[in-house]
Scaffold this motif. Structure first.
Motif, PDB file in Angstrom:
ATOM      1  N   VAL A  21     -12.141 -12.837  37.608  1.00 26.44           N
ATOM      2  CA  VAL A  21     -12.475 -12.647  36.182  1.00 26.44           C
ATOM      3  C   VAL A  21     -13.096 -11.265  35.969  1.00 26.44           C
ATOM      4  N   VAL A  22     -14.002 -10.868  36.845  1.00 33.93           N
ATOM      5  CA  VAL A  22     -14.612  -9.530  36.738  1.00 33.93           C
ATOM      6  C   VAL A  22     -13.528  -8.453  36.859  1.00 33.93           C
ATOM      7  N   ALA A  23     -12.596  -8.651  37.781  1.00 31.34           N
ATOM      8  CA  ALA A  23     -11.499  -7.687  37.949  1.00 31.34           C
ATOM      9  C   ALA A  23     -10.681  -7.595  36.659  1.00 31.34           C
ATOM     10  N   ALA A  24     -10.386  -8.744  36.039  1.00 30.13           N
ATOM     11  CA  ALA A  24      -9.633  -8.754  34.783  1.00 30.13           C
ATOM     12  C   ALA A  24     -10.411  -8.023  33.689  1.00 30.13           C
ATOM     13  N   VAL A  25     -11.722  -8.236  33.644  1.00 31.23           N
ATOM     14  CA  VAL A  25     -12.565  -7.563  32.642  1.00 31.23           C
ATOM     15  C   VAL A  25     -12.492  -6.048  32.819  1.00 31.23           C
ATOM     16  N   VAL A  26     -12.589  -5.596  34.063  1.00 32.59           N
ATOM     17  CA  VAL A  26     -12.594  -4.155  34.344  1.00 32.59           C
ATOM     18  C   VAL A  26     -11.244  -3.516  33.981  1.00 32.59           C
ATOM     19  N   VAL A  27     -10.165  -4.253  34.166  1.00 30.52           N
ATOM     20  CA  VAL A  27      -8.840  -3.715  33.836  1.00 30.52           C
ATOM     21  C   VAL A  27      -8.561  -3.789  32.333  1.00 30.52           C
ATOM     22  N   LEU A  28      -8.895  -4.930  31.726  1.00 30.34           N
ATOM     23  CA  LEU A  28      -8.538  -5.147  30.317  1.00 30.34           C
ATOM     24  C   LEU A  28      -9.439  -4.417  29.325  1.00 30.34           C
ATOM     25  N   THR A  29     -10.732  -4.307  29.658  1.00 31.66           N
ATOM     26  CA  THR A  29     -11.676  -3.752  28.692  1.00 31.66           C
ATOM     27  C   THR A  29     -11.324  -2.341  28.225  1.00 31.66           C
ATOM     28  N   PRO A  30     -11.031  -1.407  29.132  1.00 32.04           N
ATOM     29  CA  PRO A  30     -10.688  -0.064  28.646  1.00 32.04           C
ATOM     30  C   PRO A  30      -9.485  -0.088  27.706  1.00 32.04           C
ATOM     31  N   LEU A  31      -8.534  -0.966  27.978  1.00 30.13           N
ATOM     32  CA  LEU A  31      -7.351  -1.065  27.115  1.00 30.13           C
ATOM     33  C   LEU A  31      -7.739  -1.569  25.723  1.00 30.13           C
ATOM     34  N   LEU A  32      -8.532  -2.648  25.681  1.00 32.79           N
ATOM     35  CA  LEU A  32      -8.977  -3.198  24.399  1.00 32.79           C
ATOM     36  C   LEU A  32      -9.838  -2.191  23.649  1.00 32.79           C
ATOM     37  N   HIS A  33     -10.696  -1.503  24.410  1.00 31.41           N
ATOM     38  CA  HIS A  33     -11.632  -0.544  23.830  1.00 31.41           C
ATOM     39  C   HIS A  33     -10.880   0.620  23.181  1.00 31.41           C
ATOM     40  N   VAL A  34      -9.931   1.177  23.921  1.00 33.75           N
ATOM     41  CA  VAL A  34      -9.140   2.294  23.406  1.00 33.75           C
ATOM     42  C   VAL A  34      -8.364   1.839  22.164  1.00 33.75           C
ATOM     43  N   GLY A  35      -7.821   0.633  22.233  1.00 33.30           N
ATOM     44  CA  GLY A  35      -7.063   0.081  21.105  1.00 33.30           C
ATOM     45  C   GLY A  35      -7.902  -0.092  19.854  1.00 33.30           C
ATOM     46  N   THR A  36      -9.060  -0.749  19.986  1.00 35.47           N
ATOM     47  CA  THR A  36      -9.881  -0.999  18.793  1.00 35.47           C
ATOM     48  C   THR A  36     -10.458   0.294  18.231  1.00 35.47           C
ATOM     49  N   ASN A  37     -10.851   1.230  19.116  1.00 37.32           N
ATOM     50  CA  ASN A  37     -11.397   2.495  18.628  1.00 37.32           C
ATOM     51  C   ASN A  37     -10.328   3.317  17.906  1.00 37.32           C
ATOM     52  N   ALA A  38      -9.102   3.257  18.395  1.00 41.89           N
ATOM     53  CA  ALA A  38      -8.009   3.973  17.729  1.00 41.89           C
ATOM     54  C   ALA A  38      -7.791   3.395  16.334  1.00 41.89           C
ATOM     55  N   ILE A  39      -7.889   2.073  16.223  1.00 38.74           N
ATOM     56  CA  ILE A  39      -7.730   1.422  14.914  1.00 38.74           C
ATOM     57  C   ILE A  39      -8.884   1.819  13.992  1.00 38.74           C
ATOM     58  N   ALA A  40     -10.125   1.769  14.519  1.00 39.20           N
ATOM     59  CA  ALA A  40     -11.293   2.135  13.714  1.00 39.20           C
ATOM     60  C   ALA A  40     -11.193   3.586  13.245  1.00 39.20           C
ATOM     61  N   TYR A  41     -10.658   4.442  14.100  1.00 43.11           N
ATOM     62  CA  TYR A  41     -10.490   5.860  13.760  1.00 43.11           C
ATOM     63  C   TYR A  41      -9.420   6.009  12.675  1.00 43.11           C
ATOM     64  N   ALA A  42      -8.313   5.302  12.849  1.00 39.95           N
ATOM     65  CA  ALA A  42      -7.221   5.377  11.879  1.00 39.95           C
ATOM     66  C   ALA A  42      -7.668   4.872  10.506  1.00 39.95           C
ATOM     67  N   LEU A  43      -8.588   3.888  10.513  1.00 37.63           N
ATOM     68  CA  LEU A  43      -9.087   3.338   9.251  1.00 37.63           C
ATOM     69  C   LEU A  43     -10.196   4.211   8.657  1.00 37.63           C
ATOM     70  N   GLY A  44     -10.585   5.260   9.391  1.00 35.80           N
ATOM     71  CA  GLY A  44     -11.630   6.155   8.895  1.00 35.80           C
ATOM     72  C   GLY A  44     -13.034   5.618   9.103  1.00 35.80           C
ATOM     73  N   LEU A  45     -13.173   4.587   9.932  1.00 37.83           N
ATOM     74  CA  LEU A  45     -14.494   3.986  10.173  1.00 37.83           C
ATOM     75  C   LEU A  45     -15.266   4.745  11.236  1.00 37.83           C
ATOM     76  N   LYS A  46     -14.536   5.446  12.092  1.00 39.63           N
ATOM     77  CA  LYS A  46     -15.143   6.152  13.205  1.00 39.63           C
ATOM     78  C   LYS A  46     -14.707   7.612  13.153  1.00 39.63           C
ATOM     79  N   ASP A  47     -15.608   8.526  13.556  1.00 45.98           N
ATOM     80  CA  ASP A  47     -15.299   9.951  13.461  1.00 45.98           C
ATOM     81  C   ASP A  47     -14.372  10.434  14.576  1.00 45.98           C
ATOM     82  N   GLU A  48     -14.423   9.759  15.733  1.00 45.60           N
ATOM     83  CA  GLU A  48     -13.568  10.155  16.841  1.00 45.60           C
ATOM     84  C   GLU A  48     -12.820   8.931  17.348  1.00 45.60           C
ATOM     85  N   PRO A  49     -11.639   9.153  17.947  1.00 44.47           N
ATOM     86  CA  PRO A  49     -10.848   8.010  18.429  1.00 44.47           C
ATOM     87  C   PRO A  49     -11.330   7.422  19.749  1.00 44.47           C
ATOM     88  N   TRP A  50     -12.558   7.760  20.260  1.00 43.71           N
ATOM     89  CA  TRP A  50     -13.048   7.145  21.493  1.00 43.71           C
ATOM     90  C   TRP A  50     -14.383   6.455  21.261  1.00 43.71           C
TER      91      TRP A  50
END
Ligand code: CTP
Ligand code: MG
Length: 181
Positions: free
Chosen positions: A152-181
C-alpha cells in the motif's frame, strides 16, 4: 490483488490529499511566520503558508475522513475487500500531517533560495505524503501498520505524484493556482 492495494492506498490517503487543495481555496490572511525572516535573510516560510489555509485544510481533511467512514458500509457491500475506517486521531494526523509536510517543504524551499511559488521537483509531490504517513505512524501506530502495508505504501508513493500533478494542473487551468505545481 492490485485493485485492493490501489483502492486502499487512495482511500486511506484521501484525508491527506484534500488539505493542500482546500488551503489553496481558503488561504490568505496572516502568514504563519508573521513575516519574519530566518538568519539567511529570507522568509522563514513565506506568505504562501497562512493560518487560515492550514486550519481550513486540516479541517477539510478530517471531514473527508468522517464522510468516508459514513460511506464505508455502502462501499463495503460492493467490494470484495475491506477498506479502512478512520479513527479520529488517524484522520487528524493524516490531514494535519499533510499540511505540516507542505509547510516543511516551504521552509526547505526558502533555505535553498527558492522564492514563493518556485517549484522543487520531488519535494512538491511527496512532501505531504511523507509527513502525513510519519505523523500517522506516530499518532495512530496500530491503525497505521494495519492499513499501510508495504504494498500500500508503494502504491501511495507511485500514485500520489500522478494525482498531485493532475489536480494541480486542473487547479492552474481553472485559475485557482498561480503555478501548475
Ligand atoms: N496556502 C495557505 N496555507 C497553507 C498552504 C497553502 O494559505 N498552509 C495557500 C496560499 O494562498 C498559497 C496557496 O495556498 O499561496 C498555494 O499553496 P502552495 O503552492 O503550497 O504555496 P506557494 O504560494 O506556492 O508557496 P511555496 O513556494 O511556499 O510553496
Ligand atoms: Mg506552490
Amino acid at each position: 490483488m492490485v485493485v485492493e492495494t490501489v483502492a486502499t492506498a487512495v482511500w486511506a490517503m484521501f484525508p491527506a490529499y484534500i488539505p493542500n487543495n482546500v488551503a489553496v481555496l481558503a488561504g490568505g490572511g496572516r502568514p504563519i511566520d508573521a513575516g519574519k525572516t530566518w538568519n539567511d535573510g529570507k522568509r522563514v516560510l513565506g506568505d504562501g503558508k497562512t493560518w487560515r489555509g492550514t486550519a481550513f485544510g486540516t479541517a477539510a481533511g478530517v471531514v473527508v475522513a468522517l464522510l468516508l467512514n459514513q460511506l464505508h458500509p455502502v462501499v463495503d457491500g460492493v467490494t470484495a475487500f475491506d477498506l479502512p475506517v478512520f479513527p479520529l486521531h488517524a484522520a487528524v494526523a493524516l490531514a494535519f500531517g499533510a499540511m505540516l509536510g507542505d509547510i516543511t517543504a516551504s521552509f526547505l524551499k526558502r533555505r535553498t533560495g527558492r522564492e514563493r511559488g518556485a517549484s522543487f521537483p520531488g519535494v512538491d509531490q511527496l512532501d505531504f505524503v511523507v509527513m502525513a504517513l510519519l505523523l500517522t505512524a506516530v499518532v495512530a501506530t496500530g491503525w497505521f501498520f494495519e492499513t499501510f502495508t508495504l504494498p500500500v505504501v508503494a502504491a501511495v508513493v507511485v500514485l500520489t505524484p500522478l494525482l498531485h500533478v493532475g489536480t494541480n494542473a486542473i487547479a492552474y487551468a481553472l485559475g485557482l493556482k498561480d503555478e501548475p505545481w
